[in-house]
Design a protein around this motif. Structure first.
Motif, PDB file in Angstrom:
ATOM      1  N   UNK A  38       0.837  -1.389   0.113  1.00 11.46           N
ATOM      2  CA  UNK A  38       0.001   0.097  -0.069  1.00 11.46           C
ATOM      3  C   UNK A  38       0.827   1.343   0.128  1.00 11.46           C
ATOM      4  N   UNK A  39       2.010   1.309   0.581  1.00 10.86           N
ATOM      5  CA  UNK A  39       2.693   2.391   0.932  1.00 10.86           C
ATOM      6  C   UNK A  39       4.081   2.517   0.724  1.00 10.86           C
ATOM      7  N   UNK A  40       4.678   1.324   0.974  1.00  6.11           N
ATOM      8  CA  UNK A  40       6.154   1.138   1.213  1.00  6.11           C
ATOM      9  C   UNK A  40       6.758   0.841  -0.263  1.00  6.11           C
ATOM     10  N   UNK A  41       7.648   1.633  -0.552  1.00  6.39           N
ATOM     11  CA  UNK A  41       8.762   1.228  -1.856  1.00  6.39           C
ATOM     12  C   UNK A  41       9.162  -0.041  -2.018  1.00  6.39           C
ATOM     13  N   UNK A  42      10.029  -0.251  -1.052  1.00  9.80           N
ATOM     14  CA  UNK A  42      11.094  -1.448  -0.937  1.00  9.80           C
ATOM     15  C   UNK A  42      10.267  -2.740  -1.156  1.00  9.80           C
ATOM     16  N   UNK A  43      10.969  -3.645  -1.713  1.00  8.98           N
ATOM     17  CA  UNK A  43       9.985  -5.095  -1.918  1.00  8.98           C
ATOM     18  C   UNK A  43      10.489  -6.239  -1.363  1.00  8.98           C
ATOM     19  N   UNK A  44      11.694  -5.805  -0.492  1.00 11.59           N
ATOM     20  CA  UNK A  44      12.406  -6.844   0.302  1.00 11.59           C
ATOM     21  C   UNK A  44      12.338  -6.482   1.738  1.00 11.59           C
ATOM     22  N   UNK A  45      12.913  -7.307   2.554  1.00  6.17           N
ATOM     23  CA  UNK A  45      13.037  -6.888   4.042  1.00  6.17           C
ATOM     24  C   UNK A  45      14.383  -6.509   4.091  1.00  6.17           C
ATOM     25  N   UNK A  46      14.374  -5.332   4.878  1.00  5.18           N
ATOM     26  CA  UNK A  46      15.583  -4.580   5.238  1.00  5.18           C
ATOM     27  C   UNK A  46      15.688  -4.563   6.747  1.00  5.18           C
ATOM     28  N   UNK A  47      17.054  -4.540   7.125  1.00  2.10           N
ATOM     29  CA  UNK A  47      17.178  -4.609   8.685  1.00  2.10           C
ATOM     30  C   UNK A  47      16.819  -3.147   9.042  1.00  2.10           C
ATOM     31  N   UNK A  48      16.288  -2.943  10.162  1.00  2.00           N
ATOM     32  CA  UNK A  48      15.873  -1.623  10.927  1.00  2.00           C
ATOM     33  C   UNK A  48      16.420  -1.381  12.021  1.00  2.00           C
ATOM     34  N   UNK A  49      16.326   0.234  12.407  1.00  2.06           N
ATOM     35  CA  UNK A  49      16.705   0.571  13.758  1.00  2.06           C
ATOM     36  C   UNK A  49      18.135   1.093  13.509  1.00  2.06           C
ATOM     37  N   UNK A  50      18.590   1.418  12.521  1.00  2.00           N
ATOM     38  CA  UNK A  50      20.042   2.076  12.157  1.00  2.00           C
ATOM     39  C   UNK A  50      20.073   3.248  12.767  1.00  2.00           C
ATOM     40  N   UNK A  51      19.040   3.920  13.385  1.00  3.91           N
ATOM     41  CA  UNK A  51      19.035   5.261  14.025  1.00  3.91           C
ATOM     42  C   UNK A  51      19.930   4.766  15.304  1.00  3.91           C
ATOM     43  N   UNK A  52      19.871   3.838  16.038  1.00  2.00           N
ATOM     44  CA  UNK A  52      20.850   3.521  16.994  1.00  2.00           C
ATOM     45  C   UNK A  52      22.196   4.006  16.873  1.00  2.00           C
ATOM     46  N   UNK A  53      22.594   3.575  15.532  1.00  2.00           N
ATOM     47  CA  UNK A  53      24.110   4.293  15.259  1.00  2.00           C
ATOM     48  C   UNK A  53      24.220   5.757  15.033  1.00  2.00           C
ATOM     49  N   UNK A  54      23.133   6.103  14.407  1.00  2.00           N
ATOM     50  CA  UNK A  54      23.099   7.798  14.256  1.00  2.00           C
ATOM     51  C   UNK A  54      23.168   8.407  15.704  1.00  2.00           C
ATOM     52  N   UNK A  55      22.321   7.580  16.565  1.00  2.00           N
ATOM     53  CA  UNK A  55      22.192   8.538  17.940  1.00  2.00           C
ATOM     54  C   UNK A  55      23.467   8.333  18.509  1.00  2.00           C
ATOM     55  N   UNK A  56      24.129   6.954  18.670  1.00  2.00           N
ATOM     56  CA  UNK A  56      25.245   6.905  19.689  1.00  2.00           C
ATOM     57  C   UNK A  56      26.380   7.418  18.801  1.00  2.00           C
ATOM     58  N   UNK A  57      26.563   7.441  17.495  1.00  2.00           N
ATOM     59  CA  UNK A  57      27.911   8.244  17.033  1.00  2.00           C
ATOM     60  C   UNK A  57      27.857   9.889  17.295  1.00  2.00           C
ATOM     61  N   UNK A  58      26.423  10.365  17.102  1.00  2.00           N
ATOM     62  CA  UNK A  58      26.245  11.605  17.379  1.00  2.00           C
ATOM     63  C   UNK A  58      26.490  12.010  18.652  1.00  2.00           C
ATOM     64  N   UNK A  59      26.031  11.627  19.722  1.00  2.00           N
ATOM     65  CA  UNK A  59      25.988  11.733  21.319  1.00  2.00           C
ATOM     66  C   UNK A  59      27.525  11.489  21.691  1.00  2.00           C
ATOM     67  N   UNK A  60      28.103  10.520  21.259  1.00  2.00           N
ATOM     68  CA  UNK A  60      29.643  10.156  21.619  1.00  2.00           C
ATOM     69  C   UNK A  60      30.620  11.423  20.860  1.00  2.00           C
TER      70      UNK A  60
END
Length: 353
Positions: A38-60
């Motif tokens: 209905x709304x998502x473009x990707x057609x395969x399962x993609x690992x999620x929650x990469x924002x943890x890396x953004x959060x950790x890298x930025x804060x550190x």
């Protein structure tokens, strides 16, 4: 120059090195963003929650290179950032009702506005308005936090879009604060820029990992803080390179794509009588892809559009701010109609055949 180079390099290296390991963990623990018709473009399962890396890298990186005698607003910024991080992580894992997410956004906005005093107090001559009443500044500031945080959450629908737009914004904010002599926000901006640069290595099409709400809420919150701080920065003593640029116009121009797309989508949903948080495929990036553009072409067009409007805001320092704002916003409205007009003509041709 260390406020520029060291934070970027630190967060970039952290995200670049840690993301591949996290992708393996996400696959092992089955933390995927599942495709939907209905709304998502990707057609395969993609690992999620990469924002943890953004959060950790930025804060550190931010805390490592933050000037030792600078605390001030950081006392409230870091706890607020943690709230956004955990709300996003919960939403990525088990889902969160829109009302509960909005409540968290409001809570964070109240902390930053009422306790940290990071709020709007002036429009700096835009439409002749300078100082605004305290109550109006509080309401406008809370509204700004909610809109910007949600805007980055909503544009995270194409590989590399939210991360790329966030990268452009954080770099521009970083250079502005660098030239203004504000080391704290320069370090924060460049720490986020480095983290997003590292993440884009894995998030650009075809994406190996998505940031999820964990990342988009983190980015949206930090960008909202930077935007308000830029608008409110004391004008006296600024170097000539940035002194005459209208701060409200520059901030809105830096955030032009997430803001205009969110306002447009929310307005259309309100007209249809549905919740503004109802997911659909009516975003501008979706329409560009419907025209036959690839995800890479779509994000590069939006990057260029974003940079074009920022350039217009810098050039507009030669003119009256109110006049400049009207010209820029009119141009933005006209430009975003182009994909819809092309799509309409394309449909007419197909129907005629």
């Amino acid at each position: 120059m260390q406020e520029l180079i060291l934070p970027i390099l630190t967060s970039f290296i952290i995200v670049l090195i840690s993301t591949p390991s996290f992708i393996k963990i996400a696959i092992h623990k089955r933390l995927f963003d599942e495709p939907s018709e209905d709304r998502k473009i990707h057609t395969r399962r993609v690992p999620l929650m990469g924002g943890i890396m953004i959060f950790g890298g930025t804060l550190f990186s931010f805390l490592l290179w933050l000037p030792i005698n600078e605390m001030g607003v950081i006392k409230y910024l870091v706890p607020s950032l943690l709230i956004m991080f955990f709300v996003g992580m919960k939403d990525d894992i088990i889902g969160t009702a829109p009302v509960k997410k909005l409540a968290a956004h409001l809570f964070v906005a109240f902390i930053m506005v009422l306790m940290a005093d990071v709020r709007l107090t002036s429009l700096h001559g835009l439409f002749g308005v300078r100082e605004i009443p305290a109550w109006a500044g509080i309401m406008l500031s809370i509204f700004t936090y909610i809109v910007v945080i949600n805007a980055f959450n909503l544009i995270d629908g194409v590989d590399g879009l939210a991360a790329g737009v966030g990268l452009i914004a954080s770099i521009i904010f970083g250079f502005w604060f660098f030239y203004a002599g504000d080391r704290t926000y320069a370090v924060l901006s460049f720490s986020l820029a480095g983290a997003l640069s590292g993440f884009l290595v894995f998030n650009f099409n075809p994406a190996k990992i998505f940031m999820g709400d964990t990342g988009s809420l983190t980015i949206g919150f930090l960008i909202a803080v930077m935007a308000i701080e830029l608008v409110e920065y004391h004008a006296q003593g600024l170097p000539e390179i940035i002194n005459n640029i209208s701060k409200p116009i520059l901030s809105m121009s830096i955030l032009v794509y997430p803001l205009i797309d969110t306002i447009r989508v929310f307005t259309l949903r309100a007209i249809k009588g549905v919740s503004p948080f109802t997911a659909d495929r009516n975003h501008i990036h979706h329409k560009l892809i419907d025209l036959g553009l690839s995800q890479k072409q779509t994000v590069f067009i939006i990057y260029f559009f974003n940079l074009l409007i920022i350039g217009a805001a810098v050039f507009a320092q030669k003119f009256d701010p109110s006049y400049s704002f009207i010209v820029i916003i009119s141009s933005v409205i006209i430009i975003i109609q182009i994909p819809f007009l092309i799509k309409k003509r394309k449909n007419k041709r197909e129907n005629a055949q």
